[in-house]
Scaffold this active site. Sequence first.
Site, PDB file in Angstrom:
ATOM      1  N   GLU A 124      -9.947   1.280   3.230  1.00  0.00           N
ATOM      2  CA  GLU A 124      -9.442   1.961   2.031  1.00  0.00           C
ATOM      3  C   GLU A 124      -8.576   3.154   2.407  1.00  0.00           C
ATOM      4  O   GLU A 124      -7.586   3.455   1.749  1.00  0.00           O
ATOM      5  CB  GLU A 124     -10.608   2.419   1.135  1.00  0.00           C
ATOM      6  CG  GLU A 124     -11.409   1.281   0.508  1.00  0.00           C
ATOM      7  CD  GLU A 124     -10.598   0.454  -0.475  1.00  0.00           C
ATOM      8  OE1 GLU A 124      -9.522  -0.034  -0.094  1.00  0.00           O
ATOM      9  OE2 GLU A 124     -11.049   0.275  -1.619  1.00  0.00           O
ATOM     10  N   THR A 142      -0.745   3.440  -6.408  1.00  0.00           N
ATOM     11  CA  THR A 142      -1.962   4.254  -6.462  1.00  0.00           C
ATOM     12  C   THR A 142      -1.610   5.733  -6.299  1.00  0.00           C
ATOM     13  O   THR A 142      -2.173   6.589  -6.983  1.00  0.00           O
ATOM     14  CB  THR A 142      -2.949   3.801  -5.355  1.00  0.00           C
ATOM     15  OG1 THR A 142      -3.118   2.391  -5.482  1.00  0.00           O
ATOM     16  CG2 THR A 142      -4.300   4.472  -5.474  1.00  0.00           C
TER      17      THR A 142
HETATM   18  P1  ADP Z   1      -5.965  -2.981  -4.658  1.00  0.00           P
HETATM   19  O1  ADP Z   1      -6.627  -2.170  -5.741  1.00  0.00           O
HETATM   20  O2  ADP Z   1      -5.527  -4.305  -5.179  1.00  0.00           O
HETATM   21  O3  ADP Z   1      -6.797  -3.053  -3.426  1.00  0.00           O
HETATM   22  P2  ADP Z   1      -4.381  -1.039  -3.232  1.00  0.00           P
HETATM   23  O4  ADP Z   1      -3.047  -0.463  -3.607  1.00  0.00           O
HETATM   24  O5  ADP Z   1      -5.553  -0.138  -3.107  1.00  0.00           O
HETATM   25  O6  ADP Z   1      -4.636  -2.230  -4.276  1.00  0.00           O
HETATM   26  O7  ADP Z   1      -4.254  -1.785  -1.810  1.00  0.00           O
HETATM   27  C1  ADP Z   1      -3.271  -2.699  -1.516  1.00  0.00           C
HETATM   28  C2  ADP Z   1      -2.389  -2.182  -0.366  1.00  0.00           C
HETATM   29  O8  ADP Z   1      -3.040  -2.396   0.899  1.00  0.00           O
HETATM   30  C3  ADP Z   1      -1.080  -2.941  -0.309  1.00  0.00           C
HETATM   31  O9  ADP Z   1      -0.070  -2.030   0.034  1.00  0.00           O
HETATM   32  C4  ADP Z   1      -1.282  -3.937   0.843  1.00  0.00           C
HETATM   33  O10 ADP Z   1      -0.084  -4.259   1.493  1.00  0.00           O
HETATM   34  C5  ADP Z   1      -2.210  -3.178   1.782  1.00  0.00           C
HETATM   35  N1  ADP Z   1      -3.070  -4.091   2.571  1.00  0.00           N
HETATM   36  C6  ADP Z   1      -3.148  -4.154   3.907  1.00  0.00           C
HETATM   37  N2  ADP Z   1      -4.030  -5.098   4.301  1.00  0.00           N
HETATM   38  C7  ADP Z   1      -4.510  -5.651   3.177  1.00  0.00           C
HETATM   39  C8  ADP Z   1      -5.460  -6.684   2.927  1.00  0.00           C
HETATM   40  N3  ADP Z   1      -6.078  -7.349   3.907  1.00  0.00           N
HETATM   41  N4  ADP Z   1      -5.743  -6.971   1.650  1.00  0.00           N
HETATM   42  C9  ADP Z   1      -5.119  -6.317   0.636  1.00  0.00           C
HETATM   43  N5  ADP Z   1      -4.229  -5.343   0.810  1.00  0.00           N
HETATM   44  C10 ADP Z   1      -3.919  -5.006   2.081  1.00  0.00           C
END
Ligand code: ADP
Length: 309
Positions: A130, A182
């Site tokens: 995260e 975010t």
């Molecule tokens: P969500 O609430 O859908 O998790 P976030 O914005 O917190 O959305 O996280 C998504 C971000 O993390 C994107 O920029 C994505 O490219 C990055 N990311 C890196 N690795 C992963 C993964 N394994 N799964 C999802 N997002 C990833």
Amino acid sequence: MSSKQIVIHAPATVANMVCGFDVLGFAVNEPYDIMKIRFSDSPGVTIINEDIYNLPIDPAKNVAGAALLAMLEEIPEVAGLELTINKQIKPGSGVGSSAASAAGAVVAANCLLEDRFRKEDLVRFAMNGEKLASGVKHADNIAPCIYGGVTLIRSIFPLDIIELNAPPLFVTIVHPQIEVRTADARSILKQQIQLKDAIKQWGNIAGLVAGLQKSDYDLIGRSLEDVLIEPIRSILIPGFDEVKQKSKEVGALGGGISGSGPSIFMLSKDEQTARKVETEMKAIFSGIGLEHHTYITTINQQGIKIIEA
Ligand code: ADP
């Protein structure tokens, strides 16, 4: 080295449960990511993507890799891990895509390691994912993903996670195809709040927790009110107020922004109401010409499921 392979399903989660900004979240039964893990001779973490999202395979840049690298530091006898990700939860949709990857990876690895670590340790490892995704360690998606059900994150440092009982609830989620970063959703929040608003908010949080524990649907519905975050953040989501109003008119208990958006979720007591809510959501977003996806699901009581061990 064992050639055993573990397969898991890591569910989507809804963080910032209305009044419970940063402290209350829950897991849902659909959608979920599918992940496989096994020991590997290649040192470190090897990532194989089996989906359409083209996420980084460099473990330091993939949230699942970041979580596993933190775990590997505490298991020096393990040379490497190979993780295959089949992501079904769209990244950036606001339903815990990054948490499913980070939490799923460490829960699967822990199964490979015959349950060496406690759930709190797994949350600690997964929060590194995260941190990579959003810049801060937070557990309001990770905790429900790992524990299942509705979880209260009373504190992160030190970690204090409380599993709440919840009565059966149907969840309707709509994901309008817009991007809410975010960082933007956080930067527009006020840093100071009025005491009278704070009183309303903690009354609602206490009411929601009590309502969940007592299976009191009316109390849950009355408490699903956010006077601090939603009035500001909802501006980023076209159609938000109408979705909320129409959903309540057809019988939803209430709901709000999922995570930092753009997804919106609504809770209902029965499936028929959840379907009516979906119809309203579709009509509203079709009306404003915004592409969208909807899900009707239920609260996932189990969290990450081990499918093959
Ligand atoms: P969500 O609430 O859908 O998790 P976030 O914005 O917190 O959305 O996280 C998504 C971000 O993390 C994107 O920029 C994505 O490219 C990055 N990311 C890196 N690795 C992963 C993964 N394994 N799964 C999802 N997002 C990833």
